[in-house]
Scaffold this active site. Structure first.
Site, PDB file in Angstrom:
ATOM      1  N   LYS A   6     -12.371   1.932   8.610  1.00 38.50           N
ATOM      2  CA  LYS A   6     -11.235   2.648   8.024  1.00 38.50           C
ATOM      3  C   LYS A   6     -10.639   1.838   6.873  1.00 38.50           C
ATOM      4  O   LYS A   6     -10.930   0.649   6.726  1.00 38.50           O
ATOM      5  CB  LYS A   6     -10.175   2.898   9.103  1.00 38.50           C
ATOM      6  CG  LYS A   6      -9.575   1.632   9.700  1.00 38.50           C
ATOM      7  CD  LYS A   6      -8.708   1.948  10.909  1.00 38.50           C
ATOM      8  CE  LYS A   6      -8.157   0.674  11.533  1.00 38.50           C
ATOM      9  NZ  LYS A   6      -7.429   0.934  12.782  1.00 38.50           N
ATOM     10  N   TYR A  59       9.884 -12.915 -14.411  1.00 43.92           N
ATOM     11  CA  TYR A  59      11.089 -12.094 -14.267  1.00 43.92           C
ATOM     12  C   TYR A  59      12.168 -12.823 -13.469  1.00 43.92           C
ATOM     13  O   TYR A  59      11.895 -13.394 -12.419  1.00 43.92           O
ATOM     14  CB  TYR A  59      10.758 -10.790 -13.544  1.00 43.92           C
ATOM     15  CG  TYR A  59       9.878  -9.867 -14.359  1.00 43.92           C
ATOM     16  CD1 TYR A  59      10.320  -9.324 -15.563  1.00 43.92           C
ATOM     17  CD2 TYR A  59       8.595  -9.548 -13.919  1.00 43.92           C
ATOM     18  CE1 TYR A  59       9.512  -8.484 -16.302  1.00 43.92           C
ATOM     19  CE2 TYR A  59       7.782  -8.699 -14.657  1.00 43.92           C
ATOM     20  CZ  TYR A  59       8.245  -8.170 -15.854  1.00 43.92           C
ATOM     21  OH  TYR A  59       7.446  -7.350 -16.586  1.00 43.92           O
TER      22      TYR A  59
HETATM   23  C1  PLP Z   1      -7.958  -0.087  13.650  1.00 45.15           C
HETATM   24  C2  PLP Z   1      -8.296   0.143  15.078  1.00 45.15           C
HETATM   25  C3  PLP Z   1      -9.205  -0.714  15.720  1.00 45.15           C
HETATM   26  C4  PLP Z   1      -9.760  -1.960  15.101  1.00 45.15           C
HETATM   27  O1  PLP Z   1      -8.883  -3.028  15.305  1.00 45.15           O
HETATM   28  P1  PLP Z   1      -9.228  -4.527  14.922  1.00 45.15           P
HETATM   29  O2  PLP Z   1      -8.139  -5.315  15.509  1.00 45.15           O
HETATM   30  O3  PLP Z   1      -9.263  -4.611  13.425  1.00 45.15           O
HETATM   31  O4  PLP Z   1     -10.566  -4.841  15.497  1.00 45.15           O
HETATM   32  C5  PLP Z   1      -9.567  -0.390  17.020  1.00 45.15           C
HETATM   33  N1  PLP Z   1      -9.052   0.691  17.644  1.00 45.15           N
HETATM   34  C6  PLP Z   1      -8.171   1.517  17.057  1.00 45.15           C
HETATM   35  C7  PLP Z   1      -7.642   2.680  17.805  1.00 45.15           C
HETATM   36  C8  PLP Z   1      -7.743   1.253  15.761  1.00 45.15           C
HETATM   37  O5  PLP Z   1      -6.844   2.065  15.184  1.00 45.15           O
END
Ligand code: PLP
Length: 376
Positions: free
Chosen positions: A40, A267
């Site tokens: 993702k 800035y």
């Molecule tokens: C993003 C996500 C993961 C992965 O988590 P990590 O800590 O990056 O391994 C696993 N399960 C769900 C439901 C997630 O949303």
């Protein structure tokens, strides 16, 4: 580095290290358990298509994304294997789930009912809430969950839960996590007793794996560990693996200038030279995902194998570093924000610490202006 001639800022994504991490992780998994690669958010900033295609090439058959559009993008790029959507998808887009052969998470029973009324079969994994209180049907509602299994148009291929404190070794967090796991298995036992043939199960993400590796499941939803980093530095886990960071973040010096004592930088003038100072202007900024929290000495960069503090405020497209103590810095020199230079390393964990956040946040916010260069 040669590969980035002419670039202002870029990431180097080392696919050999990704292969290495997958191997090391697989060696420590329980027999029969498979990696579900979580890709993702553009594979945590690493580029979801190249990363997923590479993982598929080296044997990964299961992927997870957050949104239906992320899933469709992967299918259109030709990715085969299972793709589970972890987030909510509007039932209005149900037809696309089927057209692209995707698996949808059932976020609670009433959502499951809606999907089952679309008039065609949809592949799903049921999510169970055991204490995270984000998505998932309440674990206690075993009767409602059981009923989902009797609906015609739900092809239930999996059931899973998510641990909310698996990264912590504090005793009350461990107790909480163990209770989440216990409740989930109780539900599974209950379903089995009611004559349900259990689909595939999964519980752990990266930290669930690193701290509770003894669990026997069909999948581990592996995100951050696959990319070779942990969420925070000095966060000890039960299992310590020899993981290699996949991503390096680099930029260039575009201008070197001298400041007299008392002259200010950026800035608001929050940096004021306390001595004659050599300043390097670097062509990367917060629009590229560099945390603005790096401002005023909180963040560092590497140039010519030495560490230099960021001075003044990080700007949208540029930032400045104090290179007074690094001789010979010149226009065109490579600047490392995450990665190795000479014998020195700035890790994503270091960057996260400087910005007061976790590596997941640092990596996923890396911007679209950064060119991605794939190595290996
Ligand atoms: C993003 C996500 C993961 C992965 O988590 P990590 O800590 O990056 O391994 C696993 N399960 C769900 C439901 C997630 O949303």
């Amino acid at each position: 580095m040669n590969v980035a001639r002419g670039e202002r800022a870029w990431t180097e994504v080392n696919l050999d290290n990704l292969t290495h991490n997958l191997k090391v992780i697989e060696e420590h998994m329980q027999k029969g358990c498979k990696v579900m690669a979580v890709v993702k958010a553009n594979a945590y900033g690493h580029g979801s298509i190249p990363v997923s295609m590479h993982l598929a090439k080296i044997g990964v058959r299961n992927f997870a994304v957050a949104t239906i559009d992320e899933a469709i993008e992967l299918r259109e790029a030709g990715l085969q294997g299972d793709i589970l959507i972890l987030g909510f998808t509007s039932p209005e887009r149900g037809k696309e789930l089927v057209d692209y052969d995707l698996i949808q998470t059932v976020t609670d029973c009433s959502y499951g009912e809606k999907l089952s009324c679309l008039g065609f079969p949809v592949k799903v994994h049921i999510k169970v809430d055991t204490g995270m209180h984000r998505l998932g049907e309440l674990c206690g509602n075993s009767v409602k969950i059981k009923d989902l299994f009797h609906r015609d148009n739900l092809k239930i291929c999996g059931i899973f839960t998510h641990l909310s404190a698996a990264d912590s070794r504090k005793s009350d967090d461990v107790e909480f996590t163990k209770n989440q796991i216990y409740m989930f298995y109780c539900l599974l036992r209950q379903l089995k007793k009611e004559g349900i043939t259990l689909p595939e199960i999964h519980i752990q993400g990266s930290y669930g794996f690193l701290n509770y590796s003894e669990l026997k499941c069909d999948y581990i939803r592996m995100g951050i560990a696959l990319y070779g980093v942990l969420s925070e530095k000095e966060n000890p886990t039960e299992l310590t693996l020899d993981l290699k960071p996949v991503l390096e973040l680099k930029s260039k010096v575009v201008l070197v200038r001298e400041l007299d004592t008392g002259e200010k930088v950026s800035y608001g003038g929050f940096f004021s030279a306390e001595r004659k100072t050599v300043e390097a202007v670097i062509s990367v900024g917060y629009a590229d995902g560099i945390p603005r929290e790096f401002s005023c000495g909180k963040g560092h960069v590497l140039i010519n194998g030495k560490e230099a503090p960021i001075i003044g405020r990080v700007c949208m497209d540029q930032l400045m570093a104090d290179v007074t103590d690094i001789p010979g810095v010149k226009e065109g020199d490579t600047v490392t924000l995450i990665g190795c230079d000479g014998g020195k390393e700035l890790t994503a964990e270091d960057a996260a610490f400087s910005a007061g956040t976790i590596t997941n946040d640092i990596l996923t916010r890396l911007g679209s202006r950064l060119k991605r260069i794939y190595i290996g």
